[in-house]
Enzyme design. Sequence first.
Site, PDB file in Angstrom:
ATOM      1  N   GLU A 118     -57.951  64.384  47.551  1.00 60.02           N
ATOM      2  CA  GLU A 118     -59.156  63.991  47.166  1.00 60.02           C
ATOM      3  C   GLU A 118     -59.696  64.077  46.242  1.00 60.02           C
ATOM      4  O   GLU A 118     -60.145  63.334  45.936  1.00 60.02           O
ATOM      5  CB  GLU A 118     -57.913  62.572  47.636  1.00 60.02           C
ATOM      6  CG  GLU A 118     -57.079  62.580  48.620  1.00 60.02           C
ATOM      7  CD  GLU A 118     -55.605  62.300  48.155  1.00 60.02           C
ATOM      8  OE1 GLU A 118     -56.221  62.113  46.813  1.00 60.02           O
ATOM      9  OE2 GLU A 118     -54.674  62.229  48.159  1.00 60.02           O
ATOM     10  N   HIS A 142     -61.914  56.260  51.517  1.00 58.29           N
ATOM     11  CA  HIS A 142     -59.808  56.272  51.546  1.00 58.29           C
ATOM     12  C   HIS A 142     -59.472  56.357  52.511  1.00 58.29           C
ATOM     13  O   HIS A 142     -59.911  57.359  53.386  1.00 58.29           O
ATOM     14  CB  HIS A 142     -58.948  57.662  50.734  1.00 58.29           C
ATOM     15  CG  HIS A 142     -57.611  57.766  50.934  1.00 58.29           C
ATOM     16  ND1 HIS A 142     -57.096  56.913  50.348  1.00 58.29           N
ATOM     17  CD2 HIS A 142     -57.149  58.655  51.235  1.00 58.29           C
ATOM     18  CE1 HIS A 142     -55.466  57.041  51.279  1.00 58.29           C
ATOM     19  NE2 HIS A 142     -55.997  58.222  51.960  1.00 58.29           N
ATOM     20  N   HIS A 144     -55.723  54.778  55.658  1.00 54.88           N
ATOM     21  CA  HIS A 144     -54.420  54.310  56.360  1.00 54.88           C
ATOM     22  C   HIS A 144     -54.013  53.209  56.825  1.00 54.88           C
ATOM     23  O   HIS A 144     -53.949  53.347  57.802  1.00 54.88           O
ATOM     24  CB  HIS A 144     -54.008  55.943  56.742  1.00 54.88           C
ATOM     25  CG  HIS A 144     -53.145  56.785  55.389  1.00 54.88           C
ATOM     26  ND1 HIS A 144     -53.229  58.423  56.157  1.00 54.88           N
ATOM     27  CD2 HIS A 144     -54.686  57.437  54.413  1.00 54.88           C
ATOM     28  CE1 HIS A 144     -53.214  58.932  55.584  1.00 54.88           C
ATOM     29  NE2 HIS A 144     -53.742  58.186  53.779  1.00 54.88           N
ATOM     30  N   GLU A 172     -63.124  33.493  52.619  1.00 59.89           N
ATOM     31  CA  GLU A 172     -63.916  34.865  51.577  1.00 59.89           C
ATOM     32  C   GLU A 172     -63.480  35.713  50.995  1.00 59.89           C
ATOM     33  O   GLU A 172     -64.364  36.946  50.293  1.00 59.89           O
ATOM     34  CB  GLU A 172     -64.667  34.943  52.556  1.00 59.89           C
ATOM     35  CG  GLU A 172     -65.158  33.986  54.117  1.00 59.89           C
ATOM     36  CD  GLU A 172     -66.668  33.353  53.326  1.00 59.89           C
ATOM     37  OE1 GLU A 172     -67.680  34.549  53.244  1.00 59.89           O
ATOM     38  OE2 GLU A 172     -66.800  32.157  53.313  1.00 59.89           O
ATOM     39  N   HIS A 213     -48.751  54.842  51.355  1.00 59.75           N
ATOM     40  CA  HIS A 213     -50.060  55.250  51.381  1.00 59.75           C
ATOM     41  C   HIS A 213     -50.840  55.007  52.529  1.00 59.75           C
ATOM     42  O   HIS A 213     -51.676  54.997  53.219  1.00 59.75           O
ATOM     43  CB  HIS A 213     -50.084  56.330  50.264  1.00 59.75           C
ATOM     44  CG  HIS A 213     -50.844  57.463  50.274  1.00 59.75           C
ATOM     45  ND1 HIS A 213     -50.944  57.987  49.710  1.00 59.75           N
ATOM     46  CD2 HIS A 213     -51.907  57.393  51.772  1.00 59.75           C
ATOM     47  CE1 HIS A 213     -52.278  59.235  50.088  1.00 59.75           C
ATOM     48  NE2 HIS A 213     -52.616  58.891  51.573  1.00 59.75           N
TER      49      HIS A 213
HETATM   50  P1  13P Z   1     -57.207  65.372  53.464  1.00 61.48           P
HETATM   51  O1  13P Z   1     -57.580  65.723  54.585  1.00 61.48           O
HETATM   52  O2  13P Z   1     -57.362  66.822  52.014  1.00 61.48           O
HETATM   53  O3  13P Z   1     -58.866  64.132  52.914  1.00 61.48           O
HETATM   54  O4  13P Z   1     -56.156  64.460  52.942  1.00 61.48           O
HETATM   55  C1  13P Z   1     -55.664  63.350  53.981  1.00 61.48           C
HETATM   56  C2  13P Z   1     -55.391  62.297  53.271  1.00 61.48           C
HETATM   57  O5  13P Z   1     -55.857  60.515  53.118  1.00 61.48           O
HETATM   58  C3  13P Z   1     -55.214  62.008  51.328  1.00 61.48           C
HETATM   59  O6  13P Z   1     -53.741  61.215  50.983  1.00 61.48           O
HETATM   60 ZN    ZN Z   2     -54.404  59.948  52.127  1.00 63.73          ZN
END
Ligand code: 13P
Ligand code: ZN
Length: 278
Positions: A118, A142, A144, A172, A213
């Site tokens: 990413e 980023h 999940h 808040e 995602h």
């Molecule tokens: P990477 O291992 O390439 O960082 O990918 C993980 C991920 O969350 C892709 O959205």
């Molecule tokens: Zn991801």
Amino acid sequence: MDILKSKAIQSFIKIADMGWQMGWHEINGGNMSYRMTSDEADEVKENFRSDGEWKEIGKDVAVPDFAGQYFVVTGSGKYFQNVKDNPEDSFCIITVNNSGDKYKIVWGLSNGGRPTSEISAHLLTHSIKAKATGGKYRVVYHSHPKYTNILTYILPLKSEVFTRELWEMMTECSIVFPNGVGVMDWKVPCCAEIGIATGRLMEKYDAVIWPHHGLVCSGEKLDMAFGIMHTIEKAAEMLVNVMQITGGKKAQTITPDNFRAIEKDFNLNFSEEFLYEK
Ligand code: 13P
Ligand code: ZN
């Protein structure tokens, strides 16, 4: 200085481990990047190698403003779980070429590999945020997170709906992410396309949801980006709980006028689109 003694690197490791502890990083899920200050880079430059190969960041992606700057970035396919015990294998430091379309690894990924898939989303977000904040924002994170993800199966994929529903979960929230949360269309992970779309939303928001995602947050510091992610995920969990208990019916909630009162007292500027009548 030994890279692992650098304060910047130590906080990168600490936040990565905290994300792992939160359960946001199954297997190689998620990625993180930090734009080093020139002092932080100078402090550890003696450890950098110069034989790295220049590689394309992504199709139609260029960040010339970052020529010669250094980023700490997690490795593609690497596990947040391992960052603390095996930092040299889990992340890297990269630099950007003069035209801003290529990067080179100068430290880390000791067993080979490349920065996160990413990388386009990261560098484009950094570029937009650095411009918008006079260089203050340095982090893109980023992950999940479970409940934020669940909501992308329940709520319409609209930024104003997600923002309003999350804001209503804790007073808040509207102070922590006053610009709201952007919601994107579903996209294939790991390509320039998701990066460009994310960058576009980051012009307006500090947090962007990738449906089904995960979530991307940006902030000045690592703890701030982590804190925004944490707040959004906690609000999402609360909303899922409310839905489980009442089917989504609320006996009472924070009203548009309540938000306007927060806006006034905290000197914020909420977009009216979030304060729609229900
Ligand atoms: P990477 O291992 O390439 O960082 O990918 C993980 C991920 O969350 C892709 O959205
Ligand atoms: Zn991801």
